[in-house]
Design an enzyme around this catalytic site. Sequence first.
Site, PDB file in Angstrom:
ATOM      1  N   HIS B  63     -36.381  94.330 128.940  1.00 12.68           N
ATOM      2  CA  HIS B  63     -35.064  94.242 128.313  1.00 12.68           C
ATOM      3  C   HIS B  63     -34.018  94.141 129.413  1.00 12.68           C
ATOM      4  O   HIS B  63     -33.838  95.067 130.189  1.00 12.68           O
ATOM      5  CB  HIS B  63     -34.808  95.469 127.444  1.00 12.68           C
ATOM      6  CG  HIS B  63     -33.412  95.496 126.905  1.00 12.68           C
ATOM      7  ND1 HIS B  63     -32.876  94.446 126.207  1.00 12.68           N
ATOM      8  CD2 HIS B  63     -32.426  96.422 126.990  1.00 12.68           C
ATOM      9  CE1 HIS B  63     -31.626  94.729 125.872  1.00 12.68           C
ATOM     10  NE2 HIS B  63     -31.324  95.914 126.347  1.00 12.68           N
ATOM     11  N   ASP B  65     -30.361  93.775 130.269  1.00  6.63           N
ATOM     12  CA  ASP B  65     -28.949  93.823 129.875  1.00  6.63           C
ATOM     13  C   ASP B  65     -28.138  92.809 130.658  1.00  6.63           C
ATOM     14  O   ASP B  65     -28.180  92.792 131.892  1.00  6.63           O
ATOM     15  CB  ASP B  65     -28.387  95.219 130.143  1.00  6.63           C
ATOM     16  CG  ASP B  65     -28.955  96.250 129.197  1.00  6.63           C
ATOM     17  OD1 ASP B  65     -28.724  96.119 127.994  1.00  6.63           O
ATOM     18  OD2 ASP B  65     -29.631  97.190 129.661  1.00  6.63           O
ATOM     19  N   ASP B 187     -32.071  96.825 121.208  1.00  3.43           N
ATOM     20  CA  ASP B 187     -31.247  97.845 121.860  1.00  3.43           C
ATOM     21  C   ASP B 187     -29.866  98.023 121.234  1.00  3.43           C
ATOM     22  O   ASP B 187     -29.262  99.071 121.405  1.00  3.43           O
ATOM     23  CB  ASP B 187     -31.114  97.510 123.354  1.00  3.43           C
ATOM     24  CG  ASP B 187     -30.572  98.669 124.176  1.00  3.43           C
ATOM     25  OD1 ASP B 187     -30.787  99.834 123.761  1.00  3.43           O
ATOM     26  OD2 ASP B 187     -29.950  98.442 125.218  1.00  3.43           O
ATOM     27  N   HIS B 432     -24.469  93.769 124.175  1.00  2.00           N
ATOM     28  CA  HIS B 432     -24.251  95.082 123.557  1.00  2.00           C
ATOM     29  C   HIS B 432     -23.824  96.164 124.536  1.00  2.00           C
ATOM     30  O   HIS B 432     -23.738  97.332 124.140  1.00  2.00           O
ATOM     31  CB  HIS B 432     -25.494  95.511 122.771  1.00  2.00           C
ATOM     32  CG  HIS B 432     -26.728  95.578 123.619  1.00  2.00           C
ATOM     33  ND1 HIS B 432     -27.514  94.477 123.854  1.00  2.00           N
ATOM     34  CD2 HIS B 432     -27.316  96.596 124.270  1.00  2.00           C
ATOM     35  CE1 HIS B 432     -28.546  94.829 124.619  1.00  2.00           C
ATOM     36  NE2 HIS B 432     -28.444  96.104 124.888  1.00  2.00           N
TER      37      HIS B 432
END
Lengths: 898, 898
Positions: B63, B65, B187, B432
């Site tokens: 993941h 970001d 997430d 996010h």
Amino acid sequence: MNKCLLIALWIFLLQYFHVGNCVVAAQWRKVKRRGDPPAMCGYDSCPSGKPGMVNVHIIAHTHNDVGWLKTVDQYYYGSRGNIQIAGVQYILDSVVDALMEDESRRFIYVETAFFWRWWLQQDDQMHHTVHRLVKEGRLEFISGGWSMNDEAVTHYSSIIDNFAWGLRKLNDTFGLCGRPKVGWQIDPFGHSREQAAIFAMLGFDGAFLGRIDQQDKDTRAAEKTMEMVWEGSDSLGQAADLFTGILPNVYWPPATFCFDLLCGEQPIMDDPRLSDYNVDERVDTFIQVVQNQTKMYATNNLVITMGNDFNYQQANVWFKNMDKLFKYVNARQANGSNINLFYSTPSCYLKALNQANVSWPVKNDDFLPYASGAHTYWTGFFSSRPAFKRMEREASSFLAQCKQIDALAGLGPQDQHEVAQLREAVGVAQHHDAITGTERQHVADDYARQLAEGIGECQDVVADGINKLSKVSSPIQYQFCDLLNISQCHVTENLGQTTIVLWNSLSRTVNHYVRLPVKDGDYSVTGAGNSDVPVQITPLPKELLTIPGRISAATHELTFRAKLPPVGFATYLIKKVSKSRPKKYNRGRVLQRTARSDYLQNEDVVVQNEFLSLAFDQATGALKSLTNLESKDSIAISQSFGYYIGSVGDNSKEELRAAGAYISRPNCSDGCWKELKSNGSYEVVKGALGQEVRQYINPWISQVIRLHTTSKHVNFEWQVGPIPIGDDVGKEIISRFSTSMKTGEEFWTDSNGRQNIRRVRNFRSTFKINITEPVASNYYPVVDRLFVRDNGQKTQLTILTDRAQGGASLNEGQVELMVHRRLLVDDWLGVSEPLNEVGLGQGLVIRGTHRLILAKIDKSAARYRALSQASYWHPTILFTAVTTQESRLEALKQSSVS
Amino acid sequence: MNKCLLIALWIFLLQYFHVGNCVVAAQWRKVKRRGDPPAMCGYDSCPSGKPGMVNVHIIAHTHNDVGWLKTVDQYYYGSRGNIQIAGVQYILDSVVDALMEDESRRFIYVETAFFWRWWLQQDDQMHHTVHRLVKEGRLEFISGGWSMNDEAVTHYSSIIDNFAWGLRKLNDTFGLCGRPKVGWQIDPFGHSREQAAIFAMLGFDGAFLGRIDQQDKDTRAAEKTMEMVWEGSDSLGQAADLFTGILPNVYWPPATFCFDLLCGEQPIMDDPRLSDYNVDERVDTFIQVVQNQTKMYATNNLVITMGNDFNYQQANVWFKNMDKLFKYVNARQANGSNINLFYSTPSCYLKALNQANVSWPVKNDDFLPYASGAHTYWTGFFSSRPAFKRMEREASSFLAQCKQIDALAGLGPQDQHEVAQLREAVGVAQHHDAITGTERQHVADDYARQLAEGIGECQDVVADGINKLSKVSSPIQYQFCDLLNISQCHVTENLGQTTIVLWNSLSRTVNHYVRLPVKDGDYSVTGAGNSDVPVQITPLPKELLTIPGRISAATHELTFRAKLPPVGFATYLIKKVSKSRPKKYNRGRVLQRTARSDYLQNEDVVVQNEFLSLAFDQATGALKSLTNLESKDSIAISQSFGYYIGSVGDNSKEELRAAGAYISRPNCSDGCWKELKSNGSYEVVKGALGQEVRQYINPWISQVIRLHTTSKHVNFEWQVGPIPIGDDVGKEIISRFSTSMKTGEEFWTDSNGRQNIRRVRNFRSTFKINITEPVASNYYPVVDRLFVRDNGQKTQLTILTDRAQGGASLNEGQVELMVHRRLLVDDWLGVSEPLNEVGLGQGLVIRGTHRLILAKIDKSAARYRALSQASYWHPTILFTAVTTQESRLEALKQSSVS
């Protein structure tokens, strides 16, 4: 010398040198390459620099401690990431991948213990890939020992074993292309001359070192003498010469250029659209590093190490950024830059130096001790973890005997496998964070486990071998007593009768005083030809009875003198007998100080034999003098225990450096030396086989000064610990001998137990030392011996240790040895634990022996050499519960190998 | 509608949906796969489970970001390792290597912003390798947005833009095999229904979510309703239905099974000779994980995520240990185990569920708000970083206009490149941890930089486009005023004269009140056909003049009403005129409270136009009532500012959870709501174009309540900050409207600015909620609007926001919006900084607008929809210093695209 003995010696030597190439060097003081392998690998695969440029050999490497903060297993697998994120399996996996991506990339690998474990887990395809990389010189094994051994506190025999095993694996697997050509001792804390000699004798063409005294390094950098020819031996001549280079930045990358995933430093960001674009700055900075380095080295070739501890777990991160760095730095050549970066190896760098055809300065002392700062003398580790240092020596000695018996008896492959376990454990123990005592406690425990298991395996080998050599009709079940050092032995302390076998690995007859724990009573010992052997039964010193962890019914010690044939064994039958049958039996008498009847008031207590005499003060039991009765030399001598207070500090700067596992730094604010006065309690014990004074110094220090009836040396058998820390003060415990000898400022210490190196107080022979630590800077490692000489009297006082210890001569006529350490803070050099060894809820108790020889200078070497060998390779004892006369006799038939 | 307009609309819509597959779903409530790509990739490449077994789909994933603790650039390159060791380039490098090593391995990748950057740096060979992996389904793109967008505070148009850009890159590069089939929102902090609808309309077959309310999850786990069909739209029917699965453990690996290099958890140690051998324990533990999970899910297929934030920088570590795990777990099948592990992907898992042919429960609300614990309501981020939230909206709106003008004018590739910069910046901003305000300060600064640069590029595009569309003989140099929000504009405040161009992107005529900062004086505005336009000159509210960072000579505001053609532009000439020439000029009169002459004592202050009337208390300036003069509906209404105290705590347990960037947790120990009483200072301003009350609440809060002459809504233009923290208390500032409406417990908030979702106080429609946080648990994200209804009166009060904010209705007749936050501790969810935005040495000052509509329920939607669009896509203003009559007239010729 019989045939078997010759075979044994041949095998013994072969294993040390079979991978080496003992070419006698020609007359030179230039880099000389020995026995190059043929084309396709080795020097012939080296990249060429560009003529007229500064050719910068970039060494991509990883340094994989064979245990330190984690155990060997934990490092290999990468477990316990909470301690350190380090998994060697991933390093080797990813380095191979990265090397396969670009033919210009090169990598060196050092520690065969890790490589071999990885190799065994790879499939055929990977084996093929690695063979190719090795053959093409893209993956180069360097040094190649099982571990990267310490040089200060290791014995030469263990160093050779460490290399023999590592190099054998490489040679067996890769042949000539896998053969290391260069020593790579980049992390050990100082460097011994003996290591240089061993490297030369292994056929290495050079060695590179990481850590030398900072003042030495500063001097060398200023004088461009970072590279030199090191004369490794007093006696071997140029065969032991070794080109030696000091690396510019230990073994680390230049500041801000650690590209390892875990380093967190800036990568090369070369997308010009980014606000973080940094190529110009990175190139400028690296060029500055190179230019600074040209001022320190003699040729247009430079070496830069790109790696660090357990780096390259994601090799791609390193290589990707180095590729970019090379690209952008070398691109400057178009604009006139004369700096040329390329992947290389230490051997290729060495080749380039060789081709530069310059003369090098010569060195003939060693690089000890190591100081990385004014108050950071790495002299504490000479004595750290004294119990493990002793255990390693037992293991190393037993390994030699195990290999010897295995070879002589011609045991099969299974026994080879068992021998390998101890080989590997001893190899691991030589690591510069193992024997040094600079590992975490749980790692030290694991090292001890490995040694204990290896010893156990080798006990099976030895038992098998003795059975085979003694040609018994059915194998005898032998047992071993591993805790004789605390007079515990399940066989002898519950004795009806036992036959013991003693193996002597030395190539000469040895007379050995056997001491076995027993219950009070009368015993007989029967030797070869059914001869009765004199025995002495003596009560154990009382400190032994209360030693923590000792579980033994023995209260007494049975002593007899065994005569052992060269490279062979003798057997003895020991039997408990009724009191009514005291045949050839002698009881050692304990003469209490209050037993006035035994000596005259105000007269010295004297302990002596036909060779030596020692006088003790009657009131205190303190040693006063030592006399060689043969030469008539006599010296006043006192021995006392004392301690240094370990400095404490937060290590934020040199002045706040703490003493710890690595560092010794006596707090001298109130005088360095704190004497531990004896309370004057002592006993005298005399018997047919020896005499001794037992000094009960204080509740945690005692000592037996023992003179066997036929010995030409005196044993000082000390017991120290638990070191009290109720005062919150960490302590280094010293045994100090003060004599009347006129020793000037000189003393000598051994180099890895082989040759000696002259030391001079407050002095270094190759640079001007600024004394900032009066005690620590004068400490040297004593692996085997330390001695002082009175040139007027032509006398020499030699002290042999039973393990490595720090030693010094801080005042004329004085020598001292650091026997135990217990410190309460960490010295911030990585281990992150205070060196505070505890067991069974209290600080460790250490038992050891100093053997003193007082003799004429010209007679000393022969005497200490023999004693040292007999002590190091002391006989192995096998016990058996066999009681039948038949089997005993059968075994006795083979009392020596012939 | 003319031809150009049609083209424009077509382009406008095309970009949203060109990668999607708008197949209308058949009648089902089962997993249905839409438009499978042909064989060789996609579902056809999926591994098969074993019949009769628990088939565990292991999802290897990372993941990444798109900015959080580090900037996008820093994450990509892996710089600033001191903050976080995370370099996406290494992830992609090493994943490809690891996939190539074993055909059974699979990996999914999500964030196209990172993938695309990496792709551009790869060579042909790597492109070929990746094409192969994608084609064979071994590397699968999933979701595929430019970033993994937040769902709570994002506008639907931005979400679509984010996907349009990411999916276009994948589609252009890989075709069908690169087309994501599944949404992967693992997430984001809660999930919106609109996102589900968008996913369905994009042609996705399902979505997997990581974070839902813990109480909801517990209920679903107990009832085996973790997987469902989600009805994404009130109006689109089954075309917007989406299979949705909640992942078992967010997106993390099961406890103790994080095999990432950085995780430091135990690897599989399978050498049986080791003391650390752990295979049996590892297998037992994993089997227990699987067995627990079978109790939560409806079929014999399970999904387990093996990855985490920025995992797989050394993919080999993960894959090597998973390979071993699979081997040893599956080996148990020989002993009767029914557990079968294999590498899979979310789409393959979805396929297996589809084949299981079961019916799923249906959901039709959303997953907001998200609570991960009793006191951990992720409702603070609805309002965190209000300045950035507003900036993103400006950028998103401008992007739409930029794309529109670019397409209509048919600009070339260079302009495409410039548009792309804003596309990418807006895509990144949807992440996010971007628009949410949960990033570190330096990262927020970087997001703002990206938006600003993107806006700058698009300004060039817009200027080029207007020049081309207006067919001027030589291009006009246009300028832009980016700081009109603080009444700063270098063009108008030093005005001689200027021609301005206003672009209207809506497909209908828009009347827009233009407000421009000027110096005091008289001005004329000339519109199309040389017509004079009425203007109003009004002194700026005094709080604006002292706003930190404002550098402007303007003291007044020039207002005029512009009439703009659909998808076209109008131009106006603005000229400073001498006072003697006040043609059509109207000066806004400031009526001080003390100016008794303007109103009668004890009478309310009234602000009104022909549609609305507002009454204010004369003594305090406080709002008292609002009347819709058309419908005759009138409500009592007050508006006040107040704050919640942010809880502090060390976050060691739920009860000690602090309020921070993510979390809102009002400290209610002394009552939650702290009213900020007005000091009663106010002004009234009336002019020809509007009337307003200026409330000076306290030194750091003021508000202008403005009613334009032709408006059917009221603007509440508030200015809040710097929030004082001299009392060491972190605060959340609320604007609260209290009315006489009988609203019960209901209110409505929008879903990503599109449809509305009904909210009920202290209630959730899919699970029984235990109220532990009375305020935070009743907060919902308001992206565009929040409204309450009085069913008896059939009235609706709608409040439109100009950015996302948290909103609630905590009492009947009451609504509130959280407009600003300043907190002094971190909430320990990773960002590790308190949300304490400062600029120019003090806390940030925020300016914003709430637009109020009071209307009949059945008329409200049409009204707020139009207002919302006109506010979101407000006209872009281009300024020019062109003063010649000729060029002005030339420009005027093209007052609309036709």
